[in-house]
Design an enzyme around this catalytic site. Structure first.
Site, PDB file in Angstrom:
ATOM      1  N   ALA A   1      -3.991  -5.351  -0.920  1.00 50.71           N
ATOM      2  CA  ALA A   1      -4.103  -6.082   0.347  1.00 50.71           C
ATOM      3  C   ALA A   1      -4.791  -7.418   0.074  1.00 50.71           C
ATOM      4  CB  ALA A   1      -4.910  -5.261   1.341  1.00 50.71           C
ATOM      5  N   LYS A   2      -4.815  -8.243   1.088  1.00 53.19           N
ATOM      6  CA  LYS A   2      -5.398  -9.585   0.977  1.00 53.19           C
ATOM      7  C   LYS A   2      -6.811  -9.570   0.379  1.00 53.19           C
ATOM      8  CE  LYS A   2      -3.355 -13.309   3.185  1.00 53.19           C
ATOM      9  NZ  LYS A   2      -2.139 -13.251   2.401  1.00 53.19           N
TER      10      LYS A   2
END
Ligand code: GLU
Length: 321
Positions: free
Chosen positions: A252-253
């Site tokens: 994820a980011k």
């Protein structure tokens, strides 16, 4: 049999390093076998398809040096190469199942039916086992309900284990009747479910080898049942472990790993990305910069670690340097 592999991206979101690694491995397996690589765009899940995403995915894979031999942009003997253009073929397959008594109409209005066009990425996407509510409706009852609304179609799963060999995970087995139950092959709106479309299209495109993320490993037994029911030759499978963040969670980011497009926009060279993906795959030491072509000679499934590849934040940060 000459090797025919495929990329099967869904144009529903940008590529990240995990998808890119799967694509690199699919490309390497095909090139190492001197095979053909097919690009098939899996765009059945219309509401989730982003305009322009197909062109972007194709452009980014080419930027990484991962080209293909047949596809929506190149044409080829097994086209069309977009699933949204293959509805007639999907419907014919469901008719065959229905005529053989292997698919039945289902009037349940569950979220699962609505989501069937989408590939289930992990067990949570699959929902609970189907209890068989519509399995044994009488013809009279079917006719009455069909007058009210169109049914979805479910595949009638026979009890027992489905066993197969995976190039990465070794021997696998699964009892579809016990875990998933009868599954949707076509939605009420006539759109094929992922499980059916992927089988019919891989067979029609004469795919011999499927390389994809191991979040789809639980789908394989269902697909093998459909190959058998439709009298189609099943391909070999290699399910590639996912790339996860340093904490072991899905990428994820917050792991500092943006999309491929963001890395490219930040001036990262494709050789740096390919080198990082190769290092995550046991094909090169950390810090390598190389092209995909450089990796063909040394490719082998035996070198790929079976567990998820942990992506270190520092490794991504180092790409830009
Ligand atoms: N289109 C599917 C996805 O986006 C992949 C299907 C497959 O490789 O079988 O995950």
């Amino acid at each position: 049999m000459t090797y025919r592999g495929r990329f099967a991206p869904s144009p529903t979101g940008p590529l990240h390093l995990g998808n890119a690694r799967t694509a690199l491995l699919a490309w390497l397996a095909a090139r190492a076998a001197r095979g053909t690589l097919v690009m098939r765009v899996e765009d059945l899940d219309r509401p989730r398809v982003h305009p322009g995403m197909e062109a972007r995915l194709l452009d980014e894979l080419r930027w990484l040096g991962l080209g293909w031999d047949e596809g929506p942009d190149l044409g080829g003997p097994c086209g069309p190469y977009r699933q949204s253009e293959l509805g007639g073929r999907h419907q014919a397959a469901v008719r065959r199942l229905r005529d053989a008594g292997l698919a039945y109409p289902c009037f349940c209005s569950r979220a699962e039916i609505a989501a069937a066009a989408q590939a289930p990425h992990g067990p949570a996407d699959d929902g609970p086992r189907y209890p068989g509510t519509c399995r044994d409706l009488s013809p009279v009852e079917v006719a009455r309900r069909a007058g009210e609304r169109a049914p979805a179609w479910r595949f009638r799963v026979a009890p027992g284990q489905v066993a197969f060999e995976d190039a990465v995970h070794g021997p696998c087995r699964s009892d579809v009747a016990a875990t998933t139950g009868d599954f949707v092959v076509m939605r009420a709106d006539g759109i094929a479910a992922y499980q059916l479309a992927v089988v019919v299209d891989d067979a029609a495109m004469r795919i011999t080898d499927v390389v994809r993320g191991d979040d789809l490993l639980p789908s394989t037994a269902r697909q093998l049942l459909l190959y058998g029911a439709l009298g189609l030759q099943a391909p070999r499978f290699a399910h590639v472990p996912l790339v996860v963040g340093e904490d072991g969670e899905r990428l994820a980011k917050r792991h500092g790993a943006g999309s491929l497009g963001e890395l490219r926009g930040a001036g990262v060279a494709p050789e740096a990305v390919v080198g990082l993906l190769a290092a995550l795959s046991g094909l090169a030491p950390a810090g390598t910069r190389c092209t995909a072509d450089d990796l063909v000679g040394g490719f082998g499934w035996g070198r790929l670690p079976r567990e998820s590849a942990r992506l270190l934040v520092g490794a991504v940060a180092a790409l830009a340097r």
